[in-house]
Structure formats: structure tokens, C-alpha cells
Write a protein that holds these residues in place. Structure first.
Motif, PDB file in Angstrom:
ATOM      1  N   PRO A   1     121.031  39.216  97.101  1.00 31.03           N
ATOM      2  CA  PRO A   1     119.635  39.593  97.411  1.00 31.03           C
ATOM      3  C   PRO A   1     118.672  39.332  96.254  1.00 31.03           C
ATOM      4  O   PRO A   1     117.547  38.901  96.475  1.00 31.03           O
ATOM      5  N   GLU A   2     119.103  39.590  95.027  1.00 34.18           N
ATOM      6  CA  GLU A   2     118.228  39.414  93.864  1.00 34.18           C
ATOM      7  C   GLU A   2     118.608  38.173  93.059  1.00 34.18           C
ATOM      8  O   GLU A   2     118.469  38.152  91.834  1.00 34.18           O
ATOM      9  N   VAL A   3     119.060  37.151  93.748  1.00 32.31           N
ATOM     10  CA  VAL A   3     119.429  35.902  93.083  1.00 32.31           C
ATOM     11  C   VAL A   3     118.258  35.356  92.266  1.00 32.31           C
ATOM     12  O   VAL A   3     117.095  35.501  92.648  1.00 32.31           O
ATOM     13  N   THR A   4     118.584  34.753  91.118  1.00 39.67           N
ATOM     14  CA  THR A   4     117.572  34.137  90.264  1.00 39.67           C
ATOM     15  C   THR A   4     117.863  32.658  90.109  1.00 39.67           C
ATOM     16  O   THR A   4     119.003  32.272  89.821  1.00 39.67           O
ATOM     17  N   MET A   5     116.854  31.832  90.312  1.00 43.17           N
ATOM     18  CA  MET A   5     117.004  30.395  90.095  1.00 43.17           C
ATOM     19  C   MET A   5     116.172  29.978  88.886  1.00 43.17           C
ATOM     20  O   MET A   5     114.972  30.237  88.822  1.00 43.17           O
ATOM     21  N   ILE A   6     116.830  29.346  87.928  1.00 40.73           N
ATOM     22  CA  ILE A   6     116.168  28.846  86.722  1.00 40.73           C
ATOM     23  C   ILE A   6     116.234  27.324  86.760  1.00 40.73           C
ATOM     24  O   ILE A   6     117.322  26.746  86.860  1.00 40.73           O
ATOM     25  N   SER A   7     115.077  26.688  86.694  1.00 38.57           N
ATOM     26  CA  SER A   7     115.005  25.232  86.813  1.00 38.57           C
ATOM     27  C   SER A   7     114.504  24.614  85.515  1.00 38.57           C
ATOM     28  O   SER A   7     113.545  25.095  84.913  1.00 38.57           O
ATOM     29  N   ASP A   8     115.162  23.555  85.094  1.00 44.82           N
ATOM     30  CA  ASP A   8     114.809  22.863  83.857  1.00 44.82           C
ATOM     31  C   ASP A   8     114.400  21.433  84.200  1.00 44.82           C
ATOM     32  O   ASP A   8     115.229  20.581  84.472  1.00 44.82           O
ATOM     33  N   GLY A   9     113.074  21.215  84.193  1.00 45.20           N
ATOM     34  CA  GLY A   9     112.548  19.873  84.406  1.00 45.20           C
ATOM     35  C   GLY A   9     111.991  19.273  83.133  1.00 45.20           C
ATOM     36  O   GLY A   9     111.719  18.079  83.061  1.00 45.20           O
ATOM     37  N   GLY A  10     111.783  20.127  82.144  1.00 43.37           N
ATOM     38  CA  GLY A  10     111.297  19.666  80.847  1.00 43.37           C
ATOM     39  C   GLY A  10     109.943  18.993  80.888  1.00 43.37           C
ATOM     40  O   GLY A  10     109.570  18.266  79.958  1.00 43.37           O
ATOM     41  N   GLY A  11     109.194  19.204  81.969  1.00 41.90           N
ATOM     42  CA  GLY A  11     107.902  18.537  82.116  1.00 41.90           C
ATOM     43  C   GLY A  11     108.028  17.089  82.541  1.00 41.90           C
ATOM     44  O   GLY A  11     107.023  16.373  82.661  1.00 41.90           O
ATOM     45  N   LEU A  12     109.267  16.641  82.808  1.00 40.04           N
ATOM     46  CA  LEU A  12     109.507  15.236  83.162  1.00 40.04           C
ATOM     47  C   LEU A  12     109.947  15.074  84.612  1.00 40.04           C
ATOM     48  O   LEU A  12     110.136  13.953  85.074  1.00 40.04           O
ATOM     49  N   ALA A  13     110.117  16.182  85.321  1.00 40.56           N
ATOM     50  CA  ALA A  13     110.517  16.142  86.727  1.00 40.56           C
ATOM     51  C   ALA A  13     109.922  17.341  87.433  1.00 40.56           C
ATOM     52  O   ALA A  13     109.600  18.357  86.806  1.00 40.56           O
ATOM     53  N   GLN A  14     109.773  17.237  88.751  1.00 40.90           N
ATOM     54  CA  GLN A  14     109.225  18.341  89.522  1.00 40.90           C
ATOM     55  C   GLN A  14     110.239  19.475  89.567  1.00 40.90           C
ATOM     56  O   GLN A  14     111.327  19.334  90.129  1.00 40.90           O
TER      57      GLN A  14
END
Length: 289
Positions: free
Chosen positions: A195-208
Motif C-alpha cells: 500500500p505504501e510502496v515508494t518508487m525512486i527514479s533516477d534519470g539524472g536530467g538526461l531521461a524522462q
């Protein structure tokens, strides 16, 4: 008697393992290992009693120096920073310590340690070197190393999350997750998420990629379906072994465009690490080739 190149080759995998756990970036690891080789290639072998100790000492010190420089650069990083994914083989699970120390979750905890603390922790907890050996590697006294190791261990225990380690459970959840994402099945995706899943995304400003963590099953599921919908229709996705466990790599025209690692608690996905920064996927491309 073995020559310098043969001896270095025998220890290369261990040196890379130490450097990766200290640095979390493949390109930095390659540079450190290459620098270690350049130093080793000029050494009088007759003067070295223990080649492994010599090479680990050189590699550790090079990695500490490089990490100090990298930490300053990361302050300007765009969005969340995640360790660069590394292809591993299933047999890494034969060693619980090595498997745990290479996971992205553990590498993130190690990011909050000082370079010296991180190196000492890795050498002790992942590779089992004695305090006396580590003292020689990092040019400190044994009592000082013991204090550093205790401080690092306490910090890690306070900050780490105990994720599921059962490989069958992780593999099944990864398969269900991938099927739901590919099929755009929002309901099935929510069912595999905590229910409280967390998604962390790393695009580095170079990808959406979202520049802030997303929390909650519904929001994360919608973000994932949206992300999958932006992937070119000709892209493929497969389950591979990354950082000691099952993960997903999406490719387009043979080149990796994203890597997703799932972390479970009680059989449901609690944390998702999504890497879309192309600079952090070059190691996967090189390894595939």
C-alpha cells in the motif's frame, strides 16, 4: 612463477568487487582497477609477500580518493541518485554477505557513510578481512579501524530495511510486475505492490523520470503504466540478474533504456528503483555485447 599479468588477473574480480561496493559506479570501478594494474605492473614481484593484500590496499585507497571527489559532484545531480546497476550471476547468492552488500538498497545506505567508513565496512562485512588487515589497507591503527567499523555497522543497522531475500518469492513478484506493466494492467499491478510502496527514479536530467519519489500503490501503478506507455513499441523487456537478485531491463534496438529493481517486504513490493539515466546503463550495454 606467475607473471604480473597472471597474478593481477587472478585477483581482478575481487578488486572490482571491492571498488564497486565502495563507489557504486561502473566507470569509476573500471578506472580504479586500471590504475591499480598500472601500479602493479611496475612493482618488483620479489618484494611483495602477499599480492592480494597489496592489490586490495592499492584498490581501496584509490576507491576512497575517487569517492571523495564523486560525492562533491553528486551534490549537483538532477533528481534522486541511485547506484549504477551491475549484472551479477545467480551464484553470488552462495554468499549472503556478498549478495546483500551489492544490492542497490544496501549501496544506498552505504552512501550516507564517509568514504573511510564505507571502505572499512565493505572490507569487513562483505569480504571478511580482519581488522589488522584492514588497518594496513587504509593506513590506520587497528583500534581506529575497529571503532570505524563499529560506527559504520551501527549506522547501517539503524538505516537499512530488511527486505525479503527468498529468491523464488522475488522472482515471482518480478514476473507478475513485468506482466502487469507490459499489459498496462493497473489492477494487477496494484495487487503486487505494498500500500505504501515508494518508487525512486533516477534519470539524472538526461531521461524522462520523476524527480521526486512517488508514494502509494495507486500513484506508483499509474506512473509505471505511463512510463511503460512512453517506451517505444519495439522495445523489449527481460528479467535478468542485477545486484544479486532478479530485475528488469528494457531495451530498444538492443540498447538498455531502463533498469528496474524491486525490493519486497512480506511478499509485496515495498520499494522500486528505476534507472533511466543512459550514462548509468552503459555497463549493461557493454556486458550484453
Amino acid at each position: 612463477m606467475a607473471d604480473a599479468a597472471q597474478i593481477f588477473s587472478e585477483h581482478r574480480e575481487r578488486l572490482a568487487g571491492v571498488a564497486y561496493r565502495v563507489l557504486g559506479r561502473i566507470a569509476d570501478v573500471e578506472d580504479v582497477v586500471q590504475d591499480a594494474w598500472l601500479r602493479w605492473s611496475t612493482v618488483d614481484l620479489d618484494s611483495v609477500d602477499d599480492p592480494e593484500a597489496y592489490l586490495v590496499r592499492v584498490t581501496t585507497r584509490l576507491a576512497i580518493d575517487r569517492l571523495r571527489s564523486a560525492q562533491a559532484r553528486r551534490e549537483a545531480y538532477v533528481g534522486p541518485w541511485l547506484p549504477e546497476p551491475m549484472l551479477t550471476s545467480p551464484d553470488v547468492a552462495d554468499s549472503v554477505a556478498l549478495n546483500d552488500s551489492v544490492s542497490t538498497a544496501m549501496l544506498l545506505v552505504l552512501e550516507s557513510l564517509s568514504p573511510l567508513e564505507r571502505a572499512v565496512f565493505v572490507l569487513r562485512e562483505a569480504f571478511g578481512y580482519s581488522y589488522a588487515e584492514i588497518a594496513g589497507f587504509v593506513d590506520r591503527t587497528e583500534p581506529s579501524v575497529r571503532q570505524t567499523a563499529a560506527r559504520a555497522r551501527a549506522h547501517v543497522e539503524d538505516h537499512r530495511v530488511r527486505y525479503d531475500t527468498d529468491r523464488a518469492t522475488r522472482a515471482e513478484a518480478t514476473q507478475r510486475f513485468l506482466a502487469a506493466c507490459v499489459g498496462g494492467d493497473l489492477r494487477s499491478l496494484v495487487q503486487v505492490l505494498a500500500p505504501e510502496v515508494t518508487m525512486i527514479s533516477d534519470g539524472g536530467g538526461l531521461a524522462q523520470a520523476p524527480r521526486k519519489p512517488i508514494v502509494g500503490a495507486e500513484l506508483v501503478a499509474r506512473a509505471l503504466v505511463t512510463f511503460a506507455g512512453r517506451t517505444p513499441a519495439a522495445a523489449t523487456a527481460e528479467i535478468v540478474e542485477l545486484n544479486g537478485g532478479p530485475a528488469i531491463v528494457a531495451r530498444y534496438d538492443g540498447e538498455p533504456v531502463s533498469a528496474i529493481t524491486l525490493h519486497l517486504v512480506d511478499g509485496r513490493i515495498e520499494t522500486i528503483h528505476l534507472i533511466a539515466n543512459p550514462e548509468k546503463l552503459t555497463g549493461l550495454a557493454a556486458a550484453q555485447g
